[in-house]
Design a protein around this motif. Structure first.
Motif, PDB file in Angstrom:
ATOM      1  N   THR A  43       1.037  -1.054   0.227  1.00 60.96           N
ATOM      2  CA  THR A  43       0.332   0.048   0.184  1.00 60.96           C
ATOM      3  C   THR A  43       1.208   1.263  -0.240  1.00 60.96           C
ATOM      4  O   THR A  43       1.580   1.125  -0.688  1.00 60.96           O
ATOM      5  CB  THR A  43      -0.993   0.226   1.520  1.00 60.96           C
ATOM      6  N   PHE A  44       0.717   2.359   0.176  1.00 60.41           N
ATOM      7  CA  PHE A  44       1.409   3.296   0.715  1.00 60.41           C
ATOM      8  C   PHE A  44       0.369   4.400   2.036  1.00 60.41           C
ATOM      9  O   PHE A  44      -0.480   4.688   2.137  1.00 60.41           O
ATOM     10  CB  PHE A  44       1.282   4.364  -0.920  1.00 60.41           C
ATOM     11  N   PRO A  45       1.369   5.316   2.301  1.00 57.26           N
ATOM     12  CA  PRO A  45       0.659   6.058   3.236  1.00 57.26           C
ATOM     13  C   PRO A  45       0.010   7.002   3.193  1.00 57.26           C
ATOM     14  O   PRO A  45      -0.114   7.563   1.908  1.00 57.26           O
ATOM     15  CB  PRO A  45       1.706   6.655   4.540  1.00 57.26           C
ATOM     16  N   HIS A  46      -1.307   6.774   3.604  1.00 55.67           N
ATOM     17  CA  HIS A  46      -2.514   7.578   3.000  1.00 55.67           C
ATOM     18  C   HIS A  46      -2.679   8.261   4.045  1.00 55.67           C
ATOM     19  O   HIS A  46      -4.855   8.081   4.109  1.00 55.67           O
ATOM     20  CB  HIS A  46      -3.451   6.334   2.324  1.00 55.67           C
ATOM     21  N   ALA A  47      -2.605   8.530   5.502  1.00 52.90           N
ATOM     22  CA  ALA A  47      -3.220   9.246   6.393  1.00 52.90           C
ATOM     23  C   ALA A  47      -2.483  10.530   6.737  1.00 52.90           C
ATOM     24  O   ALA A  47      -2.598  10.976   7.434  1.00 52.90           O
ATOM     25  CB  ALA A  47      -3.554   8.160   8.230  1.00 52.90           C
ATOM     26  N   GLY A  48      -2.123  11.774   6.018  1.00 57.44           N
ATOM     27  CA  GLY A  48      -1.557  12.339   5.737  1.00 57.44           C
ATOM     28  C   GLY A  48      -0.150  12.443   5.225  1.00 57.44           C
ATOM     29  O   GLY A  48       0.416  13.481   5.100  1.00 57.44           O
ATOM     30  N   GLY A  49       0.807  11.352   5.042  1.00 58.52           N
ATOM     31  CA  GLY A  49       2.337  11.089   4.419  1.00 58.52           C
ATOM     32  C   GLY A  49       2.610  11.595   3.568  1.00 58.52           C
ATOM     33  O   GLY A  49       3.700  12.210   3.516  1.00 58.52           O
ATOM     34  N   THR A  50       1.489  11.625   2.068  1.00 55.77           N
ATOM     35  CA  THR A  50       1.412  12.014   1.344  1.00 55.77           C
ATOM     36  C   THR A  50       1.553  13.534   1.234  1.00 55.77           C
ATOM     37  O   THR A  50       1.904  14.171  -0.022  1.00 55.77           O
ATOM     38  CB  THR A  50       0.971  11.619  -0.168  1.00 55.77           C
ATOM     39  N   GLN A  51       0.912  13.708   2.162  1.00 55.50           N
ATOM     40  CA  GLN A  51       0.426  15.140   1.720  1.00 55.50           C
ATOM     41  C   GLN A  51       1.342  16.019   3.115  1.00 55.50           C
ATOM     42  O   GLN A  51       1.584  17.332   2.328  1.00 55.50           O
ATOM     43  CB  GLN A  51      -1.116  15.336   2.035  1.00 55.50           C
ATOM     44  N   ARG A  52       1.115  15.897   3.895  1.00 54.83           N
ATOM     45  CA  ARG A  52       2.256  16.492   5.306  1.00 54.83           C
ATOM     46  C   ARG A  52       3.442  16.366   5.301  1.00 54.83           C
ATOM     47  O   ARG A  52       3.795  17.209   5.177  1.00 54.83           O
ATOM     48  CB  ARG A  52       1.628  15.794   6.735  1.00 54.83           C
ATOM     49  N   LEU A  53       3.624  15.524   4.491  1.00 55.21           N
ATOM     50  CA  LEU A  53       5.228  15.236   5.200  1.00 55.21           C
ATOM     51  C   LEU A  53       6.049  16.105   3.054  1.00 55.21           C
ATOM     52  O   LEU A  53       7.294  16.887   3.652  1.00 55.21           O
ATOM     53  CB  LEU A  53       5.784  13.733   4.276  1.00 55.21           C
ATOM     54  N   PRO A  54       5.345  16.563   2.257  1.00 54.23           N
ATOM     55  CA  PRO A  54       5.874  17.283   1.874  1.00 54.23           C
ATOM     56  C   PRO A  54       6.041  18.851   1.918  1.00 54.23           C
ATOM     57  O   PRO A  54       6.845  19.726   1.331  1.00 54.23           O
ATOM     58  CB  PRO A  54       5.291  17.033  -0.126  1.00 54.23           C
ATOM     59  N   ARG A  55       5.475  19.126   3.104  1.00 54.62           N
ATOM     60  CA  ARG A  55       5.532  20.721   3.523  1.00 54.62           C
ATOM     61  C   ARG A  55       5.979  20.344   4.133  1.00 54.62           C
ATOM     62  O   ARG A  55       6.255  21.837   4.926  1.00 54.62           O
ATOM     63  CB  ARG A  55       3.651  20.420   3.809  1.00 54.62           C
ATOM     64  N   LEU A  56       6.428  19.454   5.004  1.00 52.60           N
ATOM     65  CA  LEU A  56       7.531  19.800   5.505  1.00 52.60           C
ATOM     66  C   LEU A  56       8.772  19.863   5.081  1.00 52.60           C
ATOM     67  O   LEU A  56      10.037  20.307   5.890  1.00 52.60           O
ATOM     68  CB  LEU A  56       7.441  18.770   7.014  1.00 52.60           C
ATOM     69  N   VAL A  57       8.966  18.595   4.729  1.00 52.67           N
ATOM     70  CA  VAL A  57      10.688  18.730   3.783  1.00 52.67           C
ATOM     71  C   VAL A  57      10.794  18.446   1.980  1.00 52.67           C
ATOM     72  O   VAL A  57      11.311  18.510   1.673  1.00 52.67           O
ATOM     73  CB  VAL A  57      10.984  17.277   4.165  1.00 52.67           C
TER      74      VAL A  57
END
Length: 262
Positions: free
Chosen positions: A141-155
């Motif tokens: 699967t892939f991270p879909h509880a914010g991993g693809t959305q919050r992470l780019p905003r951080l790094v």
């Protein structure tokens, strides 16, 4: 500590700091639906307490969190499984919208869902030994509880793609360099350092902290002009407060301010 809900989360009240614990140490604090519901209740409780100025998110025992409970995840793929797909996103949104700043203490392990659990926190303190990464692509699967959305905003997008698409652990020092975590500390000192970090935040004016967090959280969601207007609106709400006057008077009198959240 004060147990919450079914007892899988707990709050330790320490003056103006509240410590929220995942409280399932015999299972390395692996998350189940009852534990996640308890976390929601815990953060709603501290959010509603005007005396709390900062919050930590910690794991009871030697490990922060092993991620999602594997038995629960196995059962949820059964054809007739009743799945509560909303509870984990609700946990993350509740943490993100908590009025007070939240400091996560990441010790030993925070893979997959546990990694995502730390993303809506405002600050992250991590141990040098911690296993920290998004492994979901290795699990089908892939991270879909914010991993693809919050992470780019951080790094940034490129680093986020590297972390998500390789599924590898992130070295804590590398995580600090890219701005994903705020401090790397020695093993065995994570919880205490997270608490000390939160205590430093507690020295500041609580109303100012809350309004600043609200403005910052909105920064990437609005066009600049609307964001500047929103920032001013939040600041104007503090003009007539006792703490705003106290802050300037204390600075002029060369003394420590006594903030009351008023």
């Amino acid at each position: 500590m004060e147990s919450v809900g079914s007892g899988l989360a707990a709050i330790d009240w320490n003056g103006t700091r509240a410590d929220v614990y995942l409280s399932r140490p015999d299972k390395r604090n692996a998350m189940t639906v009852p534990l996640m519901r308890d976390l929601i209740e815990a953060f709603e409780t501290v959010d509603a307490d005007d005396d709390v100025r900062a919050v930590t998110l910690l794991g009871e025992g030697p490990v922060f969190c092993a991620g999602m409970d594997l038995e629960m995840m196995r059962d949820r793929v059964e054809p007739d499984a009743e799945i509560d797909r909303d509870v984990f996103p609700e946990v993350l949104e509740t943490i993100e919208t908590t009025r007070q700043p939240v400091v996560a203490g990441i010790k030993r392990a925070a893979p997959a869902g546990a990694f995502e659990l730390t993303l809506p926190c405002d600050f992250r303190v991590i141990g040098r030994e911690a296993k920290y990464g998004l492994l979901e692509v290795q699990l089908g699967t892939f991270p879909h509880a914010g991993g693809t959305q919050r992470l780019p905003r951080l790094v940034g997008l490129s680093k986020a793609k590297e972390i998500v698409l390789t599924g590898e652990f992130v070295d804590p020092e590398d995580a600090a360099e890219m701005g994903l975590v705020h401090e790397v500390v020695d093993a065995g000192t994570v919880d205490e350092r997270a608490k000390a970090f939160a205590d430093d935040l507690c020295e500041n004016a609580p109303l100012g902290l809350r309004q600043a967090k609200q403005a910052l959280n909105a920064a990437l969601e609005m066009p600049l002009e609307r964001g500047l207007e929103y920032e001013r609106q939040l600041a104007y709400e503090l003009d007539d407060t006792r703490d705003y006057r106290e802050g300037f008077e204390a600075r002029l009198e060369d003394r420590e301010p006594e903030f009351r959240g008023e």
